[in-house]
Design an enzyme around this catalytic site. Structure first.
Site, PDB file in Angstrom:
ATOM      1  N   TYR A   5     -12.477  -1.271  -3.594  1.00 28.12           N
ATOM      2  CA  TYR A   5     -12.987  -1.425  -2.288  1.00 28.12           C
ATOM      3  C   TYR A   5     -14.670  -1.488  -1.981  1.00 28.12           C
ATOM      4  CZ  TYR A   5      -8.402  -1.777  -0.124  1.00 28.12           C
ATOM      5  OH  TYR A   5      -7.175  -2.204   0.259  1.00 28.12           O
ATOM      6  N   PHE A  10     -15.335   3.919   7.259  1.00 28.88           N
ATOM      7  CA  PHE A  10     -13.944   4.437   6.975  1.00 28.88           C
ATOM      8  C   PHE A  10     -13.804   4.522   5.408  1.00 28.88           C
ATOM      9  CE2 PHE A  10     -13.959  -0.248   7.800  1.00 28.88           C
ATOM     10  CZ  PHE A  10     -13.702  -0.684   6.850  1.00 28.88           C
ATOM     11  N   THR A  64      -5.769  -7.207  10.592  1.00 22.08           N
ATOM     12  CA  THR A  64      -5.660  -5.681  10.052  1.00 22.08           C
ATOM     13  C   THR A  64      -5.233  -4.727  10.878  1.00 22.08           C
ATOM     14  OG1 THR A  64      -7.827  -6.575   9.000  1.00 22.08           O
ATOM     15  CG2 THR A  64      -7.405  -4.321   9.121  1.00 22.08           C
ATOM     16  N   LYS A  96       0.764  -1.286   0.044  1.00 24.03           N
ATOM     17  CA  LYS A  96      -0.024  -0.108  -0.009  1.00 24.03           C
ATOM     18  C   LYS A  96       0.879   1.235  -0.207  1.00 24.03           C
ATOM     19  CE  LYS A  96      -4.078  -2.085   2.487  1.00 24.03           C
ATOM     20  NZ  LYS A  96      -5.104  -1.932   3.190  1.00 24.03           N
ATOM     21  N   ARG A 109       2.281  -7.032   8.815  1.00 21.06           N
ATOM     22  CA  ARG A 109       1.740  -5.649   9.399  1.00 21.06           C
ATOM     23  C   ARG A 109       2.501  -5.251  10.890  1.00 21.06           C
ATOM     24  NH1 ARG A 109      -4.341  -7.144   7.483  1.00 21.06           N
ATOM     25  NH2 ARG A 109      -4.325  -5.950   5.570  1.00 21.06           N
ATOM     26  N   ARG A 153      -2.672 -14.806   4.584  1.00 22.85           N
ATOM     27  CA  ARG A 153      -3.327 -13.925   5.471  1.00 22.85           C
ATOM     28  C   ARG A 153      -2.564 -14.198   6.781  1.00 22.85           C
ATOM     29  NH1 ARG A 153      -7.553 -11.090   3.893  1.00 22.85           N
ATOM     30  NH2 ARG A 153      -8.711 -10.820   5.846  1.00 22.85           N
TER      31      ARG A 153
END
Ligand code: CMP
Length: 142
Positions: A51, A59, A93, A11, A104, A87
């Site tokens: 998305y 959000f 998340t 991202k 992450r 994942r």
């Protein structure tokens, strides 16, 4: 049977702060093969379409603003049971809840600026891969 491909996006937070190389090295170290990759800068319309499933979430506006804030790097990854395995590799998340040594935990800033996207099903993996890559690119990527 579980599929062997998933779609990831490095991202804009991670790409813009020069972490793409380290993240891709981590991904390869976890046993994934990169079979397609590109750098792109999403438009508002593209981020909204990608998305769309989150359109009603509070959000959504902030997410699309973030995803269009700079270049990102979609990649198609291959490994057996790719969706579930990847994942696990990226973690929760919210980086505060992510397990140690997940992407992450290592690289994300917050629940929204969370460094990487991953498909959540085989069906979405194919749809998301086709969002960024042509059928021909995906067939040749062997
Ligand atoms: P991703 O895996 O790309 O899927 C949807 C994205 O929405 C998610 O990663 C986060 O970047 C973002 N997201 C999910 N939940 C929240 C939240 N509660 N607040 C802000 N952003 C969120």
């Amino acid at each position: 049977m579980a599929g062997n491909r998933t779609l990831a996006i490095v991202k804009p937070d991670a790409f813009g702060s020069g972490k793409a190389g380290k993240i891709l090295a981590h991904i390869e170290g976890a046993g994934f093969r990169i079979i397609a990759a590109r750098v792109t800068h999403l438009s508002d319309a593209e981020a909204g379409e990608f998305y769309a499933v989150h359109k009603e979430r509070p959000f959504f506006g902030s997410l699309t603003k973030f995803m269009t804030s700079g270049p990102c790097m979609p990649v198609v990854l291959e490994k057996s049971d790719a969706v579930a395995s990847f994942r696990k590799t990226i973690g929760a998340t919210d980086p505060a809840e992510a397990e140690a040594n997940t992407i992450r935990k290592l690289f994300a800033e917050s629940k929204e600026r969370n460094a990487i996207h991953a498909s959540d099903s085989d069906e979405n993996a194919y749809r998301e891969a086709r969002f960024f890559f042509s059928e021909t690119e995906l067939i040749r990527a062997r």
